[in-house]
Scaffold this motif. Structure first.
Motif, PDB file in Angstrom:
ATOM      1  N   ARG A  65      -7.376  -1.116  10.151  1.00  0.00           N
ATOM      2  CA  ARG A  65      -6.688  -1.755   9.013  1.00  0.00           C
ATOM      3  C   ARG A  65      -6.869  -3.261   9.047  1.00  0.00           C
ATOM      4  NH1 ARG A  65      -2.099   1.694   7.455  1.00  0.00           N
ATOM      5  NH2 ARG A  65      -2.684   3.815   7.980  1.00  0.00           N
ATOM      6  N   LYS A 108      12.314   8.722   5.148  1.00  0.00           N
ATOM      7  CA  LYS A 108      12.546   7.327   5.547  1.00  0.00           C
ATOM      8  C   LYS A 108      13.980   7.093   6.039  1.00  0.00           C
ATOM      9  CE  LYS A 108       8.425   6.602   4.095  1.00  0.00           C
ATOM     10  NZ  LYS A 108       8.015   5.682   3.015  1.00  0.00           N
ATOM     11  N   GLY A 166       6.322  -1.624   1.665  1.00  0.00           N
ATOM     12  CA  GLY A 166       6.867  -0.290   1.882  1.00  0.00           C
ATOM     13  C   GLY A 166       7.423  -0.212   3.296  1.00  0.00           C
ATOM     14  N   ASN A 193      -5.986   1.230  -0.330  1.00  0.00           N
ATOM     15  CA  ASN A 193      -4.831   0.682  -1.068  1.00  0.00           C
ATOM     16  C   ASN A 193      -5.294  -0.054  -2.319  1.00  0.00           C
ATOM     17  OD1 ASN A 193      -2.879   1.654   0.672  1.00  0.00           O
ATOM     18  ND2 ASN A 193      -2.842  -0.198   1.934  1.00  0.00           N
ATOM     19  N   ARG A 214      -6.501  -0.297   4.239  1.00  0.00           N
ATOM     20  CA  ARG A 214      -7.237   0.501   5.214  1.00  0.00           C
ATOM     21  C   ARG A 214      -8.685   0.041   5.157  1.00  0.00           C
ATOM     22  NH1 ARG A 214      -4.040   4.705   3.034  1.00  0.00           N
ATOM     23  NH2 ARG A 214      -1.847   4.302   3.551  1.00  0.00           N
ATOM     24  N   HIS A 247       7.374   0.707  10.438  1.00  0.00           N
ATOM     25  CA  HIS A 247       6.308  -0.292  10.168  1.00  0.00           C
ATOM     26  C   HIS A 247       6.390  -0.741   8.724  1.00  0.00           C
ATOM     27  CE1 HIS A 247       3.709   3.074   8.552  1.00  0.00           C
ATOM     28  NE2 HIS A 247       3.291   2.085   7.777  1.00  0.00           N
ATOM     29  N   THR A 248       5.785  -1.899   8.458  1.00  0.00           N
ATOM     30  CA  THR A 248       5.592  -2.356   7.093  1.00  0.00           C
ATOM     31  C   THR A 248       4.241  -3.044   7.040  1.00  0.00           C
ATOM     32  OG1 THR A 248       6.643  -3.485   5.205  1.00  0.00           O
ATOM     33  CG2 THR A 248       6.695  -4.626   7.347  1.00  0.00           C
ATOM     34  N   ALA A 249       3.610  -3.050   5.884  1.00  0.00           N
ATOM     35  CA  ALA A 249       2.190  -3.398   5.799  1.00  0.00           C
ATOM     36  C   ALA A 249       1.497  -2.547   6.863  1.00  0.00           C
ATOM     37  CB  ALA A 249       1.968  -4.892   5.961  1.00  0.00           C
ATOM     38  N   SER A 250       0.634  -3.147   7.694  1.00  0.00           N
ATOM     39  CA  SER A 250       0.105  -2.361   8.819  1.00  0.00           C
ATOM     40  C   SER A 250       0.581  -2.961  10.134  1.00  0.00           C
ATOM     41  CB  SER A 250      -1.426  -2.292   8.755  1.00  0.00           C
ATOM     42  OG  SER A 250      -1.821  -1.352   7.760  1.00  0.00           O
ATOM     43  N   GLY A 282       0.838  -1.195   0.000  1.00  0.00           N
ATOM     44  CA  GLY A 282       0.000   0.000   0.000  1.00  0.00           C
ATOM     45  C   GLY A 282       0.873   1.245   0.000  1.00  0.00           C
ATOM     46  N   GLY A 283       0.276   2.359   0.302  1.00  0.00           N
ATOM     47  CA  GLY A 283       1.011   3.616   0.352  1.00  0.00           C
ATOM     48  C   GLY A 283       1.338   4.146  -1.031  1.00  0.00           C
ATOM     49  N   SER A 284       2.204   5.156  -1.064  1.00  0.00           N
ATOM     50  CA  SER A 284       2.488   5.864  -2.324  1.00  0.00           C
ATOM     51  C   SER A 284       3.744   5.365  -3.033  1.00  0.00           C
ATOM     52  CB  SER A 284       2.653   7.358  -2.024  1.00  0.00           C
ATOM     53  OG  SER A 284       3.709   7.550  -1.083  1.00  0.00           O
ATOM     54  N   SER A 285       4.693   4.760  -2.307  1.00  0.00           N
ATOM     55  CA  SER A 285       5.972   4.395  -2.930  1.00  0.00           C
ATOM     56  C   SER A 285       5.835   3.467  -4.123  1.00  0.00           C
ATOM     57  CB  SER A 285       6.907   3.773  -1.876  1.00  0.00           C
ATOM     58  OG  SER A 285       7.152   4.701  -0.836  1.00  0.00           O
ATOM     59  N   PRO A 286       4.927   2.487  -4.110  1.00  0.00           N
ATOM     60  CA  PRO A 286       4.838   1.552  -5.244  1.00  0.00           C
ATOM     61  C   PRO A 286       3.981   2.062  -6.402  1.00  0.00           C
ATOM     62  CG  PRO A 286       3.387   0.805  -3.498  1.00  0.00           C
ATOM     63  CD  PRO A 286       4.052   2.061  -2.994  1.00  0.00           C
ATOM     64  N   ASP A 305      -1.753  -5.262   3.028  1.00  0.00           N
ATOM     65  CA  ASP A 305      -2.618  -4.614   4.006  1.00  0.00           C
ATOM     66  C   ASP A 305      -3.569  -3.685   3.270  1.00  0.00           C
ATOM     67  OD1 ASP A 305      -0.735  -2.529   3.380  1.00  0.00           O
ATOM     68  OD2 ASP A 305      -1.222  -1.553   5.263  1.00  0.00           O
TER      69      ASP A 305
HETATM   70  C1  6PG Z   1      -0.083   1.445   4.095  1.00  0.00           C
HETATM   71  C2  6PG Z   1       1.132   0.677   3.697  1.00  0.00           C
HETATM   72  C3  6PG Z   1       2.286   1.053   4.550  1.00  0.00           C
HETATM   73  C4  6PG Z   1       3.191   1.833   3.625  1.00  0.00           C
HETATM   74  C5  6PG Z   1       4.190   2.636   4.387  1.00  0.00           C
HETATM   75  C6  6PG Z   1       4.962   3.552   3.431  1.00  0.00           C
HETATM   76  O1  6PG Z   1      -1.200   0.924   3.962  1.00  0.00           O
HETATM   77  O2  6PG Z   1       0.110   2.609   4.454  1.00  0.00           O
HETATM   78  O3  6PG Z   1       1.006  -0.574   3.446  1.00  0.00           O
HETATM   79  O4  6PG Z   1       3.010  -0.014   5.111  1.00  0.00           O
HETATM   80  O5  6PG Z   1       3.849   0.923   2.745  1.00  0.00           O
HETATM   81  O6  6PG Z   1       3.485   3.416   5.332  1.00  0.00           O
HETATM   82  O7  6PG Z   1       4.026   4.414   2.841  1.00  0.00           O
HETATM   83  P1  6PG Z   1       4.484   5.414   1.658  1.00  0.00           P
HETATM   84  O8  6PG Z   1       4.946   4.538   0.536  1.00  0.00           O
HETATM   85  O9  6PG Z   1       3.239   6.188   1.313  1.00  0.00           O
HETATM   86  O10 6PG Z   1       5.593   6.252   2.218  1.00  0.00           O
END
Ligand code: 6PG
Length: 256
Positions: free
Chosen positions: A195, A218, A153, A96, A86, A159-162, A54-58, A84
């Motif tokens: 989550r 990071k 991420g 996500n 939300r 943290h990673t995933a949730s 999830g998140g923005s990096s991927p 993971d």
């Molecule tokens: C989520 C992600 C979380 C994410 C990291 C990095 O649902 O938020 O799975 O683990 O990978 O918080 O988030 P960014 O890539 O947005 O920095």
């Protein structure tokens, strides 16, 4: 070993760390890594299970799946899962699965039945976690969740995933009957708080894990997980069966 790659040990587990000038180059290299893993796997098996982060990096990587690398993706053999999500509907801006659908799934020729999104509308969340765990168990025929590749991420808190530090996710590694999916709450101030997440036992049964880390925010977490002895942040406990790779851009790595 590709250039800019070096071997580290994370809690005594070997990992290859590869640095990139920026997120664009990191994302193209990540696409090449995913495609190579798919090609190798599909030489001997007929499906590839990919767990999305999830998140923005991927997100740039996901866009590349649907455009630059679309023709090379073996869509008919790919099954998508999430590490993971939300606890919001897919159309919610914080979803996500919604972000992945927007970035590539809605434009890709992947059969709908091969996209296994987390059920973020079943109440209570603990029941949704059980439903998703059953989805995974069924996919793997009752065996361990040996996902072919998990994308992950890294949060600024490690943290990673949730799997957030206050949850002490590493405790599951000592529990033989630990769940593979858990309903959790993010720390206060991290919204949405509710989550669903894969647990470390589920992540660590995977064959490969690839972390995608970008940005100066990071740096502390990267330094702690990759460059200090015995890190205790959740991301440091991801130890897949075959290969652990970290793709980090220069902004996240900092100046060494
Ligand atoms: C989520 C992600 C979380 C994410 C990291 C990095 O649902 O938020 O799975 O683990 O990978 O918080 O988030 P960014 O890539 O947005 O920095």
């Amino acid at each position: 070993m590709p250039e800019n790659t070096h071997r580290v040990r994370i809690r005594d587990y070997p990992a290859d760390v590869r640095r990139f000038a920026n997120l664009e180059r990191l994302s193209h290299a990540a696409a090449a890594y995913v495609l190579a893993a798919m090609e190798t796997t599909l030489e001997t098996r007929d499906r590839f299970s990919l767990v999305l982060a999830g998140g923005s990096s991927p997100l740039r990587l996901y866009e590349l799946f649907a455009d630059t690398y679309r023709a090379r993706m073996p869509w008919a053999h790919v099954h998508l899962f999430w590490g993971d999500d939300r606890y919001v509907p897919r159309g919610h801006p914080d979803s996500n699965q919604g972000a992945a659908y927007d970035a590539f799934i809605s434009q890709a020729p992947i059969p709908a039945e091969q996209v296994h999104a987390m059920p973020t509308k079943i109440a209570p969340p603990a029941q949704a976690a059980e439903v998703y765990e059953e989805t995974i168990r069924r996919f793997f025929g009752g065996g361990p969740p040996a996902f072919d590749l998990v994308l992950l991420g890294l949060g600024t808190d490690g943290h990673t995933a949730s799997l957030f530090p206050h949850l002490h996710p590493e405790q599951h590694l000592q529990q033989p009957d630990a769940p593979w999916v858990q309903a959790v709450e993010a720390p206060p101030g991290v919204e949405p708080r509710q989550r669903l997440t894969l647990t470390l036992p589920a992540l660590n049964h995977a064959r490969r894990a690839l972390f995608l880390v970008s940005g100066t925010s990071k740096r502390d977490a990267v330094h702690t997980v990759l460059r200090t002895p015995d890190p205790t942040l959740p991301a440091a406990y991801v130890h897949p069966q075959d290969e652990l790779v970290w793709y980090v851009d220069d902004a996240a790595w900092g100046d060494d």
